[in-house]
Scaffold this motif. Structure first.
Motif, mmCIF file in Angstrom:
data_model
loop_
_atom_site.group_PDB
_atom_site.id
_atom_site.type_symbol
_atom_site.label_atom_id
_atom_site.label_comp_id
_atom_site.label_asym_id
_atom_site.label_seq_id
_atom_site.Cartn_x
_atom_site.Cartn_y
_atom_site.Cartn_z
ATOM 1 N N ASP A 48 0.812 -1.215 0.000
ATOM 2 C CA ASP A 48 0.000 0.000 0.000
ATOM 3 C C ASP A 48 0.847 1.268 0.000
ATOM 4 O O ASP A 48 0.340 2.350 -0.327
ATOM 5 C CB ASP A 48 -0.931 0.022 1.221
ATOM 6 N N ILE A 87 -2.113 -9.937 -6.123
ATOM 7 C CA ILE A 87 -3.397 -9.374 -5.706
ATOM 8 C C ILE A 87 -4.504 -10.416 -5.896
ATOM 9 O O ILE A 87 -4.393 -11.316 -6.747
ATOM 10 C CB ILE A 87 -3.755 -8.078 -6.453
ATOM 11 N N ARG A 92 -7.054 -6.553 -4.007
ATOM 12 C CA ARG A 92 -6.292 -6.239 -2.798
ATOM 13 C C ARG A 92 -4.957 -6.984 -2.799
ATOM 14 O O ARG A 92 -4.907 -8.181 -3.121
ATOM 15 C CB ARG A 92 -7.076 -6.625 -1.545
ATOM 16 N N TYR A 162 0.588 -2.582 -10.775
ATOM 17 C CA TYR A 162 -0.234 -2.283 -9.598
ATOM 18 C C TYR A 162 -0.686 -0.822 -9.610
ATOM 19 O O TYR A 162 -1.848 -0.518 -9.307
ATOM 20 C CB TYR A 162 0.550 -2.591 -8.323
ATOM 21 N N ARG A 166 -4.497 0.651 -9.735
ATOM 22 C CA ARG A 166 -5.071 1.608 -8.792
ATOM 23 C C ARG A 166 -5.593 2.852 -9.516
ATOM 24 O O ARG A 166 -6.570 3.471 -9.087
ATOM 25 C CB ARG A 166 -4.023 2.022 -7.749
#
Length: 503
Positions: A48, A87, A92, A162, A166
């Motif tokens: 994250d 993920i 997630r 990633y 996002r």
């Protein structure tokens, strides 16, 4: 006039830059994150952190630029290669990112080396050796050691993938970023099924592959809200950082080499074809320009050696520099400038973390040779700078021999390029001019240049390169020191040959 936003996701920080249509930097912010080392040889980052750092960058940029960010033509991302993030189907992350430097997959690397002949691996992937850093080894490690996580993984993403996910909600990757995965065929531009079969990896867990600069979609509602960017802003897939850096410096034609001397020393040359000869040790990535390649050498330790020396032995110089409000590296540069070439016979083999090119010798180590009771700190500093110059010459000659091209220009980037004396030393050793570019932040700039074509700012990448960066200074080589450095270079090469078996 609209602007373009580039997220440059590095090993320890996200740097976010905003460019206008003339590639002038309107704003720049960098936010760091912490590397985690849960076990010896492991290196991870909280997955994250990448997105959170990007959000923090945008908050700072909004304070800097205000209304300017309401007219955004595109957003793109350039990143480190090889860092892996699994993920789930809901998007997630299932674990920390396994960073490219991570060395846990030694057994998996050995397994693949036994089953895939080295030359075959090289001629398909462009990677000289299947080390633990290669993502296919990391995938195998996860399957063997975290089997439930492997089963629950919908897609294995690289950092760039990633960030695109996002931004857009789309699961995709980009072809140059795939070049160093170990399961991508760089000559056929496709996934390498044989490797998936041998490694026992499900290729359906790998995202679809986009072209460099291809539109990945529009910014999704959640990302638009979190980054405070206009909904429906176009998002484009871009290239890995090393390729972007080469483009940003105008390395898009034959005969130009970019020399990036930071922690390590990386040389890159645009190539019309990948010369993947048996026994070759030159790394090849797909270039941003379709059908071309980027031939690269990587010396693991270069500028970091001077940092090591500064940290361990130059406390007095650091204190003096702090009092004077200058950089300690300027102080060390002044010391080196007062020493004659070849530092009174002192020579350094700068292989503190092994050698990758021209030959691979992971056991090689650093050696100071020729120390006497007259050797002082200034000689050590100059010797370190000269050793990086010898590395540069050695790898430049290797590139020229492998590619059959005479290098006509060296474009110098990285921290060492800020030192005038260091640049002069390198120029004198290689007997070529060192060219400095107007914009030194070439990675984010190169990404902006690539995307500017598909975003409609420029017709061709070459046009964008001409508009975006230009020569600002040329450090000319001197004939005065040629004989000293020719003799020194031969001693440097002989010293390595003599110690090779000992390593």
């Amino acid at each position: 006039m609209g602007c373009g936003i580039v997220f440059d996701v590095g090993t320890t920080a996200v740097k976010t830059m905003v460019f206008n249509r003339h590639f002038v930097v309107e704003g720049s912010v960098s936010v760091e994150y912490r590397l985690l080392a849960p076990k010896k040889g492991w290196l991870e980052v909280d997955s994250d952190c990448y997105w959170e750092a990007a959000k923090e960058c945008m908050r700072s940029l909004r304070k800097q630029l205000g209304e300017c960010l309401k007219q955004v033509d595109f957003v793109t991302v350039t990143t480190q290669g090889e860092t892996l993030i699994p993920i789930c189907a809901a998007g997630r992350p299932l674990r920390n990112a396994i960073v490219w430097l991570d060395g846990r997959a030694e057994e998996e690397s050995a397994f693949l080396k036994e089953r895939v002949e080295k030359t075959h691996f090289y001629q398909v992937t462009g990677i000289p050796e299947c080390t633990p850093a290669v993502p296919v080894c990391k995938l195998m490690w996860i399957k063997r050691n975290e089997p439930e996580l492997y089963r629950n993984t919908a897609w294995f993403l690289l950092v760039g993938d990633y960030m695109l996910y996002r931004l857009t909600g789309r699961v995709c990757t980009e072809r140059t970023l795939m070049s160093t995965t170990g399961y991508y065929d760089i000559t056929q531009s496709c996934l390498w099924q044989e490797m998936f079969d041998i490694a026992g990896i499900d290729r359906n867990k790998i995202p679809e592959i986009l072209e460099t600069g291809e539109r990945a979609g529009e910014i999704c509602e959640e990302a638009a809200r979190e980054l405070e960017l206009p909904l429906h802003t176009a998002v484009f897939a871009c290239t890995m950082d090393q390729v972007a850096c080469a483009v940003g410096a105008g390395n898009v034609e034959d005969g130009v080499v970019t020399e990036n001397a930071g922690t390590c020393l990386i040389l890159a040359m645009t190539a019309q074809k990948a010369a993947l000869r048996p026994g070759g040790n030159l790394a090849f990535y797909q270039h941003a320009l379709p059908g071309k390649y980027l031939a690269m050498t990587n010396c693991p330790t270069a500028g970091i050696i001077l940092k090591w020396f500064k940290d361990e032995f130059c406390e007095r110089e650091a204190a003096m520099a702090a009092e004077q409000g200058t950089s300690v590296y300027n102080t060390l540069g002044n010391l080196a400038a007062g020493v004659e070439p070849m530092s009174r016979g002192l020579i350094l083999l700068p292989h503190f973390s092994g050698v990758l090119q021209p030959e691979c010798a992971s056991g090689a180590r650093g050696v100071f040779f020729g120390v006497t009771l007259e050797t002082g700190k200034a000689q050590f500093v100059r010797c370190i700078m000269e050793s990086v110059g010898f590395l540069l010459r050695e790898n430049l000659e290797y590139l020229e021999a492998e590619q059959g091209i005479r290098v006509k220009e060296i474009r110098s980037l990285g921290g060492a390029a800020k030192s005038r004396i260091w640049e002069q030393i390198k120029a004198d050793i290689v007997q070529r001019d060192m060219v400095h570019m107007k914009e030194a932040e070439c990675t984010a700039l190169g990404a902006a240049m690539i995307v500017s074509v598909t975003a409609g700012w420029y017709e061709k990448l070459e046009h964008a390169c001409n508009a975006g960066n230009s020569e600002v200074e040329r450090i000319s080589f001197s004939l005065e020191n040629r004989v000293a450095y020719e003799t020194g270079y031969e001693k440097y090469r002989n010293l390595y040959r003599l110690l090779k078996d000992e390593f």
